[in-house]
Design an enzyme around this catalytic site. Structure first.
Site, short mmCIF file in Angstrom:
data_model
loop_
_atom_site.label_atom_id
_atom_site.label_comp_id
_atom_site.label_asym_id
_atom_site.label_seq_id
_atom_site.Cartn_x
_atom_site.Cartn_y
_atom_site.Cartn_z
N ARG A 238 0.86 -1.19 0.00
CA ARG A 238 0.00 0.00 0.00
C ARG A 238 0.90 1.24 0.00
O ARG A 238 2.04 1.20 0.48
CB ARG A 238 -0.88 0.01 1.25
CG ARG A 238 -2.00 -1.00 1.20
CD ARG A 238 -3.14 -0.52 0.29
NE ARG A 238 -4.26 -1.44 0.34
CZ ARG A 238 -4.53 -2.37 -0.58
NH1 ARG A 238 -3.75 -2.51 -1.64
NH2 ARG A 238 -5.59 -3.14 -0.47
N HIS A 286 -1.39 1.23 -9.69
CA HIS A 286 -2.06 0.24 -8.83
C HIS A 286 -2.73 -0.86 -9.66
O HIS A 286 -3.93 -1.14 -9.51
CB HIS A 286 -3.09 0.92 -7.91
CG HIS A 286 -3.31 0.15 -6.62
ND1 HIS A 286 -3.42 0.73 -5.40
CD2 HIS A 286 -3.42 -1.18 -6.39
CE1 HIS A 286 -3.59 -0.19 -4.46
NE2 HIS A 286 -3.59 -1.38 -5.06
P1 NAP Z 1 -1.63 -11.83 3.77
O1 NAP Z 1 -1.91 -13.18 3.19
O2 NAP Z 1 -2.47 -11.30 4.86
O3 NAP Z 1 -0.10 -11.85 4.26
C1 NAP Z 1 0.49 -10.82 4.98
C2 NAP Z 1 1.93 -11.21 5.31
O4 NAP Z 1 2.55 -10.11 5.97
C3 NAP Z 1 2.04 -12.41 6.26
O5 NAP Z 1 3.13 -13.22 5.92
C4 NAP Z 1 2.27 -11.74 7.63
O6 NAP Z 1 3.01 -12.53 8.54
C5 NAP Z 1 3.11 -10.55 7.20
N1 NAP Z 1 3.04 -9.49 8.21
C6 NAP Z 1 1.96 -8.82 8.66
N2 NAP Z 1 2.30 -7.92 9.60
C7 NAP Z 1 3.64 -8.05 9.78
C8 NAP Z 1 4.58 -7.42 10.62
N3 NAP Z 1 4.21 -6.47 11.50
N4 NAP Z 1 5.87 -7.79 10.53
C9 NAP Z 1 6.26 -8.76 9.66
N5 NAP Z 1 5.41 -9.40 8.82
C10 NAP Z 1 4.12 -9.05 8.88
O7 NAP Z 1 -1.64 -10.74 2.60
P2 NAP Z 1 -1.66 -10.96 0.99
O8 NAP Z 1 -2.97 -11.48 0.51
O9 NAP Z 1 -0.41 -11.71 0.61
O10 NAP Z 1 -1.57 -9.44 0.50
C11 NAP Z 1 -0.49 -8.61 0.89
C12 NAP Z 1 -0.78 -7.18 0.51
O11 NAP Z 1 -0.68 -7.04 -0.90
C13 NAP Z 1 -2.23 -6.67 0.76
O12 NAP Z 1 -2.47 -6.37 2.07
C14 NAP Z 1 -2.28 -5.47 -0.15
O13 NAP Z 1 -1.81 -4.36 0.55
C15 NAP Z 1 -1.30 -5.83 -1.25
N6 NAP Z 1 -2.01 -6.00 -2.56
C16 NAP Z 1 -1.64 -5.17 -3.56
C17 NAP Z 1 -2.24 -5.30 -4.82
C18 NAP Z 1 -1.83 -4.43 -5.96
O14 NAP Z 1 -2.40 -4.55 -7.04
N7 NAP Z 1 -0.81 -3.62 -5.79
C19 NAP Z 1 -3.22 -6.28 -5.02
C20 NAP Z 1 -3.56 -7.12 -3.97
C21 NAP Z 1 -2.94 -6.97 -2.72
P3 NAP Z 1 2.39 -13.91 9.15
O15 NAP Z 1 2.34 -14.86 7.96
O16 NAP Z 1 3.40 -14.33 10.14
O17 NAP Z 1 1.05 -13.59 9.69
#
Ligand code: NAP
Length: 323
Positions: A238, A286
């Site tokens: 983000r 984005h």
């Molecule tokens: P997710 O499955 O919720 O995974 C989040 C990861 O971040 C997990 O491995 C989590 O650790 C880690 N994490 C969270 N808080 C942390 C912290 N304080 N310190 C260290 N690690 C931390 O999310 P996702 O589905 O992969 O998506 C990730 C992000 O991609 C979304 O939230 C969004 O912002 C972004 N996104 C962008 C687009 C785009 O087009 N640019 C599209 C979709 C998503 P744990 O595994 O240990 O819980």
């Protein structure tokens, strides 16, 4: 057409599409394709608010969800839920689900692989050479000698880590908790204690964290200083993960060599924003990945059906954790 709600004989749910920033008509069309005849409402007039069972949201107008007395499910249009947590009146007692689907992971793998390869192989120089009719080689550096670190090893981070390891990059990932069964060729780090060790081996750093109070401003001058000199930054998380004011000084000093950014604090990125004119920064609007709108409609109805049967959707968000 099959009925993902499993409610062929029951009343179909009433869906409200809530966004203060985009026109949601395309999603109403998708619901109609997935569940013909379903009552989908959007815009300023939602009719009788007590009819509404589900709200599908992308930056909903603040306070709107709290006005829905019979809401059973708040569904994010995206993988992230930061746009919902920004609503001070978010009804926290109502189950909240995000979207998780394989097409989103496929799109993110493609974008992140492109972002890493285009910088590591100097592809932008080839685009310029080709346009100028010049046969000009850039140094060819093996992926084996380039280290890519992914901050956030969730659904999308893991998929990207595996894809980059398959190309041959040295891949490492960082998460909150320790990970067992990482893909072959991926080294895991976790927690604040291992952050410095993780960062010290990132020639490219990819941010795929969720936006939470802990991760806001994660990409800042102090973090850049802990990367190898000349690192490439890729932000597909983000916009608020990045302290924007810290980026160009890090590029000027040579601590960073380039940045590929897909998310910004203000979107669309204003025409006057200094990132546009900086040749070291590649801006995309984005678009790293998108979910098919019919997948969103189908997943929403499946989540509701499961909740109504007393089940727990896999995409249910832990509001205490914030992602
Ligand atoms: P997710 O499955 O919720 O995974 C989040 C990861 O971040 C997990 O491995 C989590 O650790 C880690 N994490 C969270 N808080 C942390 C912290 N304080 N310190 C260290 N690690 C931390 O999310 P996702 O589905 O992969 O998506 C990730 C992000 O991609 C979304 O939230 C969004 O912002 C972004 N996104 C962008 C687009 C785009 O087009 N640019 C599209 C979709 C998503 P744990 O595994 O240990 O819980």
């Amino acid at each position: 057409m099959d009925d993902p709600t499993g409610m062929t004989t029951k009343k179909k749910p009433t869906i409200a599409l809530l966004s203060a920033v985009i026109n949601m008509q395309y999603l109403a069309d998708a619901f109609e394709q997935v569940a013909p005849g379903i009552d989908v409402r959007h815009g300023a007039d939602l009719g009788a608010l007590e009819d509404i069972d589900v709200a599908v949201c992308w930056f909903p107008p603040h306070g709107r969800l709290a006005q829905l007395p019979r809401l059973q499910l708040t569904q994010s249009l995206a993988a992230g839920i930061d746009h919902l947590l920004a609503d001070p009146d978010l009804p926290r007692g109502t189950p909240l689900c995000r979207i998780v689907d394989s097409t989103m992971a496929a799109g993110m793998k493609a974008y992140v692989s492109w972002a890493v390869v285009q910088q590591h192989r100097g592809m932008r120089a080839y685009v310029a050479s080709s346009a100028a009719g010049r046969w000009e080689e850039q140094p060819v550096v093996s992926p084996r000698s380039h280290r890519v670190g992914i901050a956030g090893l969730g659904t999308l981070g893991l998929a990207c880590a595996e894809a980059l390891a398959t190309i041959g990059y040295q891949v490492r990932g960082w998460s909150r908790t320790a990970k067992a069964d990482l893909p072959e060729g991926v080294t895991g780090f976790h927690g604040a204690d291992q952050l410095d060790e993780f960062l010290s081996g990132c020639d490219t750093l990819v941010c795929l964290l969720p936006l939470t109070p802990e991760t806001k401003g994660f990409l800042n001058a102090s973090l850049f200083a802990r990367l190898p000199r000349g690192a490439h930054l890729v932000n597909v998380g983000r916009g608020d993960h990045l302290v924007e004011a810290d980026l160009q000084p890090a590029l000027d000093s040579g601590q960073l060599s380039a940045a590929t950014l897909d998310a910004f604090s203000q979107e669309p990125l204003p025409a006057t924003h200094p990132f546009w004119a900086d040749p070291r920064i590649l801006v995309t609007p984005h678009i790293a990945t998108r979910t098919d709108s019919r997948v969103i409609a189908r997943q929403t109805l499946e989540n509701l059906a499961l909740l109504q049967q007393g089940g727990r959707p896999a995409q249910l968000v832990d509001l205490a954790r914030g992602y």
